[in-house]
Design a protein around this motif. Structure first.
Motif, short mmCIF file in Angstrom:
data_model
loop_
_atom_site.label_atom_id
_atom_site.label_comp_id
_atom_site.label_asym_id
_atom_site.label_seq_id
_atom_site.Cartn_x
_atom_site.Cartn_y
_atom_site.Cartn_z
N ALA A 415 15.87 -22.08 -16.21
CA ALA A 415 15.34 -20.81 -16.03
C ALA A 415 14.00 -20.77 -16.19
O ALA A 415 13.33 -20.18 -15.33
N TYR A 416 13.53 -21.34 -17.20
CA TYR A 416 12.25 -21.29 -17.68
C TYR A 416 11.26 -21.65 -16.33
O TYR A 416 10.15 -21.21 -15.85
N ALA A 417 11.68 -22.93 -15.93
CA ALA A 417 10.85 -23.69 -14.59
C ALA A 417 10.92 -22.64 -13.37
O ALA A 417 10.09 -22.37 -12.49
N MET A 418 11.96 -22.43 -13.03
CA MET A 418 12.27 -21.40 -11.63
C MET A 418 11.77 -20.24 -11.62
O MET A 418 11.20 -19.86 -10.56
N VAL A 419 11.65 -19.37 -12.80
CA VAL A 419 11.03 -18.36 -12.89
C VAL A 419 9.55 -18.51 -13.05
O VAL A 419 8.93 -17.61 -12.62
N GLY A 420 9.14 -19.58 -13.51
CA GLY A 420 7.70 -19.71 -13.56
C GLY A 420 7.03 -19.20 -14.74
O GLY A 420 5.93 -18.53 -14.86
N LEU A 421 7.69 -19.23 -15.94
CA LEU A 421 7.22 -18.71 -17.30
C LEU A 421 6.14 -19.51 -17.41
O LEU A 421 5.50 -20.53 -16.93
N ARG A 422 5.42 -19.07 -18.67
CA ARG A 422 4.04 -19.54 -19.31
C ARG A 422 4.30 -21.25 -19.22
O ARG A 422 4.98 -21.78 -19.88
N ALA A 423 3.03 -21.61 -18.71
CA ALA A 423 2.99 -23.33 -18.61
C ALA A 423 2.30 -23.47 -19.87
O ALA A 423 1.10 -24.28 -19.75
N SER A 424 3.18 -23.81 -20.78
CA SER A 424 2.44 -24.31 -22.19
C SER A 424 3.75 -24.90 -22.80
O SER A 424 4.86 -24.48 -22.84
N LEU A 425 3.40 -26.07 -23.60
CA LEU A 425 4.46 -26.83 -24.17
C LEU A 425 5.05 -25.92 -25.44
O LEU A 425 6.11 -25.87 -25.86
N TYR A 426 3.91 -25.40 -26.03
CA TYR A 426 4.16 -24.29 -27.28
C TYR A 426 5.18 -23.29 -26.80
O TYR A 426 6.24 -23.17 -27.55
N SER A 427 4.84 -22.72 -26.10
CA SER A 427 5.65 -21.51 -25.38
C SER A 427 7.21 -22.08 -24.98
O SER A 427 8.09 -21.39 -25.22
N PHE A 428 7.03 -22.99 -24.26
CA PHE A 428 8.51 -23.49 -23.62
C PHE A 428 9.37 -24.18 -24.85
O PHE A 428 10.49 -23.85 -24.90
N GLY A 429 8.61 -24.76 -25.78
CA GLY A 429 9.29 -25.33 -26.95
C GLY A 429 9.84 -24.28 -27.78
O GLY A 429 11.16 -24.05 -28.23
N GLY A 430 9.07 -23.23 -28.10
CA GLY A 430 9.51 -21.95 -28.80
C GLY A 430 10.66 -21.14 -28.02
O GLY A 430 11.56 -20.81 -28.70
#
Length: 608
Positions: A415-430
């Motif tokens: 879902a994160y990748a397909m919606v295109g949410l913030r491209a940040s390792l910190y944001s994705f991990g959190g």
């Protein structure tokens, strides 16, 4: 061949007299189900409890097994040592093999004291011996299965359930209609196994065939409405009762048919009840309820739970399929915001975060059915003092964690990748951590409901209500500041309050989160001002003078969550979710402990 073991004056068997059981059949209405029941059986004997439907066979057996409280004045003398109970329905885990089922039973039921089974090798050898004795060697590596999952046959499953109760040779085995649902051959095989068991056996039987009846050493015949029509040796039961009633035994009629026909007839029944002599056999004093040893069963419970979960492909495939499908759906709905920083993208990403959280929370209800199905196995084993509730609950929680976490991370990543949410390792991990915590909190809430609900139907009704209430107090649909004082504390129990706040901050609360504002966006905002009551002629001036609706992420977070929630750190949101996770798990553990403690309280109250 007929059983020939003597039961007279044997001090290692079971005896009972004047046993009565009164139950509450409806609110405020009590009924005596069993009245003046008596009988006895010697060491390693097989006592059959017969009687028409409604005579109280199962209730009496449950009383002898400490599953039901007896009325004052009831007397039961049990042999020293452990006593096991074989229920009418087989309570087995479907994805374990027959061999694994018996081995785990040996590991879990060893009291830590009996030197005969003081090593794992001895317990495994005993399980193999029981496997061979029960004629299950050929299907030892076949999964047990259930009514809905293909496995061994009904007769083999019944023998497996019997093996679980006999694997460490209890002093007493009580079996509730063990031959029910079996064909004549399978019923005879099971009756022979019960007769040859290294334990004193008491079984309630509905309509045994002639060959099955020959395996009984003793018989108790209960009369409808209370009383004992016969209690004594099985081989002379039919002739003795027929003689008392002055009737002839019809040719080609089994002993069980004669006894049940006589007790069904009111005239002959009254003769038998009035002339049935009290039991005179006495056995050793009744032992206290066996105490659970301090030996931890956590490791075998963890291994068993992991195997049973890992071998449930349908449930795993369904969970993965659900996650992939919902991730594709949310991606298709909100993919238009990918790579853009418009006002519409802000709205779309906020909606996507909300959808992701709600989907994961309500998907936790899928684990409710599995938990309810396994609860009967746990309750049966816990009543036999096989292990502590805490060991079981911790093992089950840890065994399910990898699969639940993996499915949650799969959905979060897609879902994160397909919606295109913030491209940040910190944001994705959190994002993954917060979503995984929210999922586990929802799972814990569902398990708490499942542990406390009386049955699956009640739990299925309560779960959506509880999750919807949590959603309502999450601050998404109503201002938390406007809540009535008596409802305000509920907001602190809402997983959505902390989950959505954490996801929103991870996506938008950054210094570089600045959004574009087109003339169309300002016109839309100006039109809202006009709709609120401003003069229409001011539209053009408002478009030029009004600020951008959402200029940056910090403003958006404060507008959606409020100043207090926006100022709370993401770490605090994650910590609150973790605290809810622990709290709901503890409540679920307490609910399970109360369910099993009630049986112990009943047994102690009966003794008092």
């Amino acid at each position: 061949m007929p059983a020939t073991r003597s039961t007279t004056n044997n001090t290692d068997g079971l005896a009972f007299e004047a046993v009565a059981v009164t139950l509450e059949v409806s609110k405020g209405v009590q009924k005596t189900i069993v009245r003046d029941a008596r009988g006895s059986v010697g060491k390693h004997g097989l006592l059959a409890i017969l009687g028409p439907s409604g005579a109280g066979k199962t209730t009496l057996l449950a009383a002898l097994a400490r599953e039901r409280p007896c009325d004052a004045g009831s007397k039961i003398w049990r042999p020293a040592g452990g006593a096991n109970f074989l229920p009418q329905d087989d309570r087995l885990l479907p994805f374990l093999t027959v061999r694994e089922t018996l081995r785990f039973a040996a590991e879990l039921r060893w009291d830590g004291v009996d030197e005969r089974w003081d090593t794992s090798a001895k317990r495994a050898e005993r399980a193999e011996s029981v496997l061979e004795t029960l004629g299950l060697s050929e299907v030892g590596d076949t999964r047990v299965g259930s009514a809905l999952k293909r496995g061994v046959s009904g007769g083999e499953r019944r023998r497996t359930a019997l093996g679980v109760e006999l694997v460490l040779i209890p002093s007493l085995l009580l079996a509730d209609e063990p031959t029910s649902g079996l064909d004549s051959t399978a019923a005879l095989q099971l009756a022979i196994l019960l007769r040859e068991a290294e334990a004193t056996v008491v079984a309630s039987v509905h309509q045994p065939g002639a060959r099955v009846f020959q395996q009984f050493t003793d018989v108790v015949v209960l009369a409808p409405g209370g009383g004992t029509a016969y209690a004594g040796p099985a081989d002379s039961a039919a002739s003795t009762c027929a003689s008392l009633c002055k009737v002839k035994v019809p040719p080609l009629t089994s002993a069980a048919e004669v006894l049940l026909d006589l007790v069904d007839d009111p005239a002959t029944r009254s003769i038998l009840v009035s002339q049935s002599a009290p039991a005179t056999t006495r056995v050793s004093h009744d032992e206290d309820e066996p105490q659970l040893s301090t030996r931890s069963r956590f490791r075998p419970l963890l291994t068993r739970a992991w195997l049973n979960n890992a071998r449930a492909p349908a449930a795993t495939v369904a969970a993965v399929g659900r996650s992939v499908t919902m991730a594709l759906l949310v991606g298709a709905l909100y993919s238009g915001s990918r790579g853009t920083s418009t006002q519409t993208a802000v709205s779309d990403r906020t909606g996507a975060l909300f959808f992701v959280l709600v989907n994961q929370a309500f998907s936790a209800m899928a684990s409710l059915r599995v938990f309810i199905e396994e609860r009967s196995v746990f309750e049966h084993e816990r009543r036999r003092r096989a292990y502590s509730t805490r060991d079981y609950f911790l093992a089950k929680s840890l065994a399910e964690l990898p699969i639940q976490g993996a499915v949650a991370l799969l959905f979060a990543g897609m879902a994160y990748a397909m919606v295109g949410l913030r491209a940040s390792l910190y944001s994705f991990g959190g994002h993954c951590v917060v979503l995984a915590l929210a999922t586990l909190v929802a799972e814990s809430l569902v398990i708490w409901v499942g542990a406390g609900a009386s049955d699956a139907r009640t739990a299925v009704v309560i779960c959506p209500v509880v999750l919807s209430t949590s959603l309502l107090f999450g601050g998404l649909f109503v201002s938390l500041a406007s809540l009535p004082r008596f409802l305000a504390p509920l907001q602190y129990l809402s997983l959505f309050r902390y989950g959505f706040a954490g996801l929103l901050k991870l996506e938008f609360q950054h210094a570089d989160a600045v959004f574009d504002c087109s003339s169309e966006d300002k016109e839309l905002l100006a039109q809202r001002v006009i709709d609120a009551g401003a003069p229409a002629k001011l539209l053009g001036r408002l478009v030029k003078s009004l600020p951008c609706p959402t200029p940056d992420g910090e403003t958006h977070v404060k507008r959606v969550l409020g100043d207090d929630a926006a100022s709370r750190s993401i770490l605090m949101d994650a910590g609150a979710l973790f605290a809810l996770l622990v709290a709901f798990r503890v409540l679920a553990l307490r609910a399970l402990e109360r369910r099993t403690a009630s049986a112990v309280v009943v047994a102690k109250a009966k003794k008092a």
